[in-house]
Design a protein around this motif. Sequence first.
Motif, short mmCIF file in Angstrom:
data_model
loop_
_atom_site.label_atom_id
_atom_site.label_comp_id
_atom_site.label_asym_id
_atom_site.label_seq_id
_atom_site.Cartn_x
_atom_site.Cartn_y
_atom_site.Cartn_z
N GLU A 3 -4.15 -9.74 0.08
CA GLU A 3 -3.77 -9.20 -0.46
C GLU A 3 -4.95 -7.41 -1.23
OE1 GLU A 3 -5.00 -12.66 -3.93
OE2 GLU A 3 -3.81 -13.89 -2.41
N LEU A 4 -3.98 -6.70 -1.09
CA LEU A 4 -4.23 -5.97 -1.24
C LEU A 4 -3.66 -5.25 -2.48
CD1 LEU A 4 -5.04 -4.42 2.48
CD2 LEU A 4 -6.60 -4.93 0.65
N HIS A 5 -4.30 -3.95 -3.03
CA HIS A 5 -3.70 -3.02 -4.12
C HIS A 5 -2.64 -2.06 -3.79
CE1 HIS A 5 -3.78 -1.90 -8.51
NE2 HIS A 5 -2.94 -0.68 -7.74
N SER A 44 -0.35 1.67 -3.98
CA SER A 44 -0.49 2.65 -4.01
C SER A 44 0.93 2.87 -4.58
CB SER A 44 -0.91 3.68 -3.45
OG SER A 44 -1.91 3.65 -2.35
N GLU A 67 -1.64 -5.52 -6.91
CA GLU A 67 -1.80 -6.21 -5.96
C GLU A 67 -1.02 -6.85 -5.33
OE1 GLU A 67 -5.21 -9.19 -5.89
OE2 GLU A 67 -6.53 -7.16 -5.73
N THR A 68 -0.40 -6.85 -4.13
CA THR A 68 1.04 -7.14 -3.23
C THR A 68 0.16 -7.46 -1.90
OG1 THR A 68 1.51 -5.59 -1.92
CG2 THR A 68 2.83 -6.02 -4.32
N ILE A 69 0.96 -8.74 -1.21
CA ILE A 69 0.98 -9.01 -0.37
C ILE A 69 1.01 -8.35 0.90
CG2 ILE A 69 1.08 -11.01 2.17
CD1 ILE A 69 2.37 -12.77 -0.49
N HIS A 70 0.18 -7.81 1.80
CA HIS A 70 0.06 -6.96 2.50
C HIS A 70 0.26 -8.31 4.16
CE1 HIS A 70 -1.08 -3.94 -0.37
NE2 HIS A 70 -0.20 -2.92 0.85
#
Lengths: 103, 233
Positions: free
Chosen positions: A8-10, A12, A17-20
Motif C-alpha cells: 500500500e502506497l499513496h 499521486s 492509498e492504493t495497492i502498488h
Amino acid sequence: MNEEVTAELHCSHCDHETIHTLVYAGRLLVSTTCQTCNSQVKHEAIDLRLHYLKDLEHRIATKPRRLWRRFWSAPFSIMISFPKKFMSQPKKIWSEIKAILGR
Amino acid sequence: MNGEMRIAVVVLAAGSGSRFGHSTNKVWLPLSGRRIISRSLANAVKSFPKSRNILVISPSDAILAKEVLRRESRHIKVETVMGGASRHESEYNALMHLAPSIQSGKINVVMIHDGARPLATSILFHDIAMAAHHHGGALPAIVVDPLEIDIQEPREIVRVQTPQAFRAKELLEAYTKAQVDGFVGTDTAACMEEYFPKVHTIAVTGEVTNVKITYPQDLVIAEHVLEKRGYKE
C-alpha cells in the motif's frame, strides 16, 4: 531473481492509498505500478543500469562477510542450502539483467 | 540535567493494517537489500547501547516480524508489542508495555519513531534524546519554504518529523489521560501538548533526507540516499 511485491502506497494520480505492484531486480527497485490507475514510477533507464552495476559490485564485495555472518548464526541450515543457492546464482543474475535491460 | 538517561526506543510498524487484504505493509518492503523497518530500527538504537527497544507491529505481521528480526536485526534485543487501530493506540500500547519500568524509574525518556522513516541518522536520534532528557521534550523540524505552500499569513511554518522524545513519566501520564478522555493525537507531540502544554519541547533541526516512505517516488529517493551513504545508515 525478479521479485514482485504488492504494497500500500499513496498514488499521486488517485490521491489516496492504493495497492502498488513493486518489481525488484536483486536489491534494486525497477518499477512501481498503481493497480487502480496503472500509473508507473520507474528509475531512469541509464541511471538504473549504473545503479545496478554499483549495487552488484557492492553485493559481490560484501557477500563473503554476509555469508560468514549467516554461517555463524545458522551453520546447519546454511550448509544445506548453500550448494543449491550457489548453483542458482548465474540464473538469478541473468534474470536481474534481463529485468534491467528489458524494461 | 536530570542524571543518567535511561531510554526506551519505540519504533512504530503497525501501520494502518492490511486494508487491502494480502498486500504488504510498506515498512516491510525491501530497501536496498534490507527491509525498511530493519533500517529504521538499526539507526534508532545505534546511539543507545543500553536502551530498551520496542517494535510495535500489526498482529497480522507477527510471523513476518519474527523472521525479519531473526535475519536482519539479530544483534538488536527487541521486544514486540501489538499495535492498535491508530498510531495513537499503538503508542498507547507501547507505553502500557513500558509502564512498570517508567513508574519504577528504570526508564526516564521514551523516544517514538515512525518505522516508515528509514533514513533518520543515528546522530538525529542522539540529539533528540539528549534534548528531551535536558528540556522535557524534543522533535525534529524542518522550516518549510513559504513558496512551497500557499499561506496568507507571514508566519514561519515547520514540517515536523520523527523521532520524537519526551520524559517518560509525563508521556505515560498524557497517554493515560488521553485514553480516559478519548483524545486521539496526530502524533506524540500533539498528545503532550494537550495534557502537558508547559513541558518545554525543543525543535531540533531535522534532516531533509529523513523522508517518510509514502509515495512510490520516496522509495527511489531512499535508494539513492542509501547509495550515497555507502549503504551504511
